[in-house]
Design an enzyme around this catalytic site. Structure first.
Site, mmCIF file in Angstrom:
data_model
loop_
_atom_site.group_PDB
_atom_site.id
_atom_site.type_symbol
_atom_site.label_atom_id
_atom_site.label_comp_id
_atom_site.label_asym_id
_atom_site.label_seq_id
_atom_site.Cartn_x
_atom_site.Cartn_y
_atom_site.Cartn_z
ATOM 1 N N ARG A 238 0.857 -1.192 0.000
ATOM 2 C CA ARG A 238 0.000 0.000 0.000
ATOM 3 C C ARG A 238 0.890 1.238 0.000
ATOM 4 N NH1 ARG A 238 -5.353 -1.654 2.229
ATOM 5 N NH2 ARG A 238 -5.461 -3.719 1.293
ATOM 6 N N GLU A 240 0.878 4.081 1.109
ATOM 7 C CA GLU A 240 0.292 5.007 2.090
ATOM 8 C C GLU A 240 1.061 6.320 2.055
ATOM 9 O OE1 GLU A 240 -2.302 4.430 3.812
ATOM 10 O OE2 GLU A 240 -2.536 2.251 3.704
ATOM 11 N N ARG A 246 -0.585 2.877 12.678
ATOM 12 C CA ARG A 246 -1.126 1.564 12.269
ATOM 13 C C ARG A 246 -1.096 1.276 10.770
ATOM 14 N NH1 ARG A 246 -7.582 1.653 13.058
ATOM 15 N NH2 ARG A 246 -8.040 3.527 11.902
ATOM 16 N N HIS A 247 -0.408 2.103 9.997
ATOM 17 C CA HIS A 247 -0.298 1.852 8.561
ATOM 18 C C HIS A 247 1.133 1.585 8.148
ATOM 19 C CE1 HIS A 247 -4.243 3.893 8.599
ATOM 20 N NE2 HIS A 247 -4.500 3.029 7.636
ATOM 21 N N GLU A 389 -9.426 -1.508 13.621
ATOM 22 C CA GLU A 389 -9.779 -2.510 12.614
ATOM 23 C C GLU A 389 -8.643 -3.506 12.372
ATOM 24 O OE1 GLU A 389 -10.736 -0.836 8.683
ATOM 25 O OE2 GLU A 389 -9.817 -2.669 7.905
ATOM 26 N N SER A 392 -11.305 -6.633 7.212
ATOM 27 C CA SER A 392 -12.520 -6.239 6.521
ATOM 28 C C SER A 392 -12.905 -7.374 5.580
ATOM 29 C CB SER A 392 -12.367 -4.889 5.840
ATOM 30 O OG SER A 392 -11.695 -5.028 4.649
ATOM 31 N N ARG A 440 -1.366 -6.040 12.485
ATOM 32 C CA ARG A 440 -2.420 -5.411 13.306
ATOM 33 C C ARG A 440 -2.909 -6.367 14.392
ATOM 34 N NH1 ARG A 440 -6.055 -1.432 10.322
ATOM 35 N NH2 ARG A 440 -4.512 -0.074 9.350
HETATM 36 O O1 4AD Z 1 -9.423 -3.260 4.729
HETATM 37 P P1 4AD Z 1 -8.491 -3.750 3.662
HETATM 38 O O2 4AD Z 1 -7.943 -2.747 2.742
HETATM 39 O O3 4AD Z 1 -9.309 -4.875 2.875
HETATM 40 C C1 4AD Z 1 -8.837 -5.584 1.810
HETATM 41 O O4 4AD Z 1 -7.706 -5.582 1.411
HETATM 42 C C2 4AD Z 1 -9.867 -6.514 1.251
HETATM 43 N N1 4AD Z 1 -9.355 -7.055 -0.027
HETATM 44 C C3 4AD Z 1 -10.160 -7.607 2.213
HETATM 45 C C4 4AD Z 1 -11.263 -8.470 1.794
HETATM 46 O O5 4AD Z 1 -11.081 -9.673 1.660
HETATM 47 N N2 4AD Z 1 -12.427 -7.927 1.622
HETATM 48 O O6 4AD Z 1 -7.308 -4.553 4.336
HETATM 49 C C5 4AD Z 1 -7.561 -5.680 5.137
HETATM 50 C C6 4AD Z 1 -6.821 -5.571 6.454
HETATM 51 C C7 4AD Z 1 -7.242 -4.398 7.327
HETATM 52 O O7 4AD Z 1 -8.370 -4.713 8.107
HETATM 53 C C8 4AD Z 1 -6.020 -4.178 8.179
HETATM 54 O O8 4AD Z 1 -5.948 -5.114 9.228
HETATM 55 C C9 4AD Z 1 -4.904 -4.487 7.218
HETATM 56 O O9 4AD Z 1 -5.435 -5.309 6.211
HETATM 57 N N3 4AD Z 1 -4.354 -3.270 6.616
HETATM 58 C C10 4AD Z 1 -3.157 -2.748 6.927
HETATM 59 N N4 4AD Z 1 -2.218 -3.136 7.804
HETATM 60 C C11 4AD Z 1 -1.078 -2.394 7.865
HETATM 61 N N5 4AD Z 1 -0.840 -1.321 7.112
HETATM 62 C C12 4AD Z 1 -1.746 -0.895 6.206
HETATM 63 N N6 4AD Z 1 -1.488 0.159 5.439
HETATM 64 C C13 4AD Z 1 -2.977 -1.623 6.091
HETATM 65 N N7 4AD Z 1 -4.071 -1.489 5.297
HETATM 66 C C14 4AD Z 1 -4.881 -2.499 5.647
#
Ligand code: 4AD
Length: 466
Positions: A238, A240, A246-247, A389, A392, A440
């Site tokens: 990502r 970011e 937390r990212h 979170e 998701s 996380r």
């Molecule tokens: O919520 P996210 O973006 O969902 C998906 O990627 C979907 N494809 C999932 C699905 O099957 N529907 O990311 C899922 C999880 C988040 O809840 C969080 O725990 C983690 O990934 N996450 C991160 N962890 C660390 N750094 C980041 N930048 C994160 N972005 C998401």
């Protein structure tokens, strides 16, 4: 070969036995020309080794050699176990080794950028020391991360990454026992997998490409490929641009995708049983690790219910409203409101682990299935630990026309995902799944305040090394 004993295995029952250990020389203290102490550490355990000059066994040169060792040098120690009358301070083991032989296997440089004992202290210990006028060195996060291999040697860090390993183990074992197949999807892909701007772009032999923001598209395509239930453990990228606690720009995704027979709650049921099994496992089998983390970073044990609480988004919003927190209508909760809701839920239902379901469609990714009874909402859910979170998930759109329409509505260039959309033209069962951020889960289960503490070599907007 010789018989080696782990430092963590040493115990009073071994009294008078000869043992051989290998570890790092964490502390070296010279008492006189005839006596020295050496604290040897292996993973989370430390033991005091005593050198006393005696005829035929320990020479004054050997004592001098021991006191000349640089901290963190790797040593082999052979000696006899003894049990002192007084408790030993500053080591995990309550037995000593009366040294007979000592070898240095690899010498560390004399001036380490981080002192492991300083890096292992809790904030409470620092405060206490300061109050009594003692000068101790606090090791800041950047210093730790710049010299991560040293920082990783602290007992809390050894424990954090054992917890991480156990989380992954339970994830795999539980899902395999439920008939899920392990898969690996490509990380080099043609378009963004989640939409939005947080994507690393690259050149793929002259063709524009992205690093996968999730295994989303391809894990669904394995369902099109006839795999009924799949999971993946793999890197997620990502781009970011905000620097938060937390990212990360790269994290480990634990992903699941499965056929749905009647209702998307079948996916929630898997989340529920998987995580209750995981928390039970950690509490039952990792008490040493949890204590070790607690010593440096004190936290309350996670409260969770045998059957995970499910609230709808609307119910969550209502709870916030009653507590005087206004949110944007049908909008995403910000970090602060999520935390606040976590606190309200914890007080009312006595759980730090819960699910919010039925989110507004407008704040979910394009591939999310709208609710059958009201398309302003979606068959989706998020899962929280301590108000943050970790997961998701949702039912997906498996109807190609609706999927195309939703992608267009969300501003996605449909051409870049045409092979994905076409996959649904050949008959695909209803399905859903979820994605978990491994770092996380570890951070929040252990009550840590920063995701960099649960990532071995964190990648954030400002860090690409070590
Ligand atoms: O919520 P996210 O973006 O969902 C998906 O990627 C979907 N494809 C999932 C699905 O099957 N529907 O990311 C899922 C999880 C988040 O809840 C969080 O725990 C983690 O990934 N996450 C991160 N962890 C660390 N750094 C980041 N930048 C994160 N972005 C998401």
């Amino acid at each position: 070969g010789r018989t080696w004993t782990g430092v963590g295995e040493l115990c009073a029952e071994m009294k008078d036995k000869n043992v051989l250990i290998r570890g790092a020389a964490q502390a070296i203290r010279s008492v006189s020309k005839k006596m020295a102490f050496l604290v040897v550490r292996q993973t989370m355990s430390t033991v005091q080794c005593v050198l006393v000059v005696s005829k035929d066994v320990v020479s004054p040169q050997m004592v001098r050699f021991a006191t000349s060792l640089s901290k963190e040098s790797i040593v082999d120690v052979e000696g006899v176990i003894s049990v002192p009358n007084e408790p030993i301070k500053g080591t995990t083991q309550q037995v000593e080794i009366q040294v007979r032989k000592l070898y240095c296997i690899n010498r560390a440089v004399p001036n380490l950028p981080i002192n492991i004992e300083d890096a292992s202290r809790s904030e409470i210990e620092f405060k206490k020391a300061e109050d009594s006028g003692e000068q101790l060195v606090r090791v800041g996060q950047d210093t730790r991360l710049n010299h991560r291999v040293l920082d990783l040697r602290t007992p809390a860090n050894q424990a954090i990454f054992e917890i991480q390993s156990q989380v992954e183990k339970v994830f795999r074992q539980f899902l395999e026992s439920e008939g899920f197949h392990g898969i690996h999807t490509p990380k080099l892909i043609a378009g963004s997998s989640e939409g939005g701007a947080a994507v690393f772009k690259l050149d793929y032999k002259g063709q524009p490409a992205c690093l996968a923001q999730s295994p989303q598209l391809h894990k669904q395509m394995t369902i099109c490929g006839g795999f009924g239930r799949v999971f993946e453990v793999g890197p997620v990228f990502r781009a970011e641009d905000s620097y938060t606690h937390r990212h990360l720009c790269e994290f480990v995704g634990l992903d699941v995708e499965m056929e749905i027979k009647e209702h998307y709650f079948e996916v929630c049921d898997i989340v529920d049983r998987l995580f209750v099994a995981m928390f039970d496992h950690l509490n039952m089998n990792c008490s040493k690790e949890l204590e070790s983390i607690n010593r440096q970073y004190p936290f309350q044990p996670l409260k969770y219910l045998p059957k995970t609480l499910r609230l709808t988004y609307d119910e969550g919003i209502q709870m916030l409203k009653e507590a005087g927190v206004e949110t944007e209508p049908m909008g995403d909760l910000n970090t602060e409101s999520e935390k606040k809701l976590g606190k309200l839920v914890s007080d009312k239902y006595n759980t730090d682990f819960y699910m919010l379901t039925r989110y507004p469609l407008g704040i979910r990714p394009f591939y999310t299935m709208p609710c059958y009874d009201n398309p302003a909402y979606s068959n989706s859910f998020d899962v929280f630990i301590r108000g943050e979170e970790i997961i998701s998930g949702a039912q997906r759109v498996h109807l190609p026309e609706l999927l195309t329409k939703r992608a267009e509505q969300c501003g996605i260039d449909v051409k870049t995902i045409s092979t994905y959309i076409d996959s649904f033209r050949y008959g695909t069962p209803p399905h859903g799944g979820f994605g978990v951020g491994l770092e996380r889960v570890v951070m929040l289960f252990c009550g840590l305040n920063n995701i960099r503490k649960s990532s071995l070599f964190p990648r954030d907007p400002q860090r690409l090394t070590p």
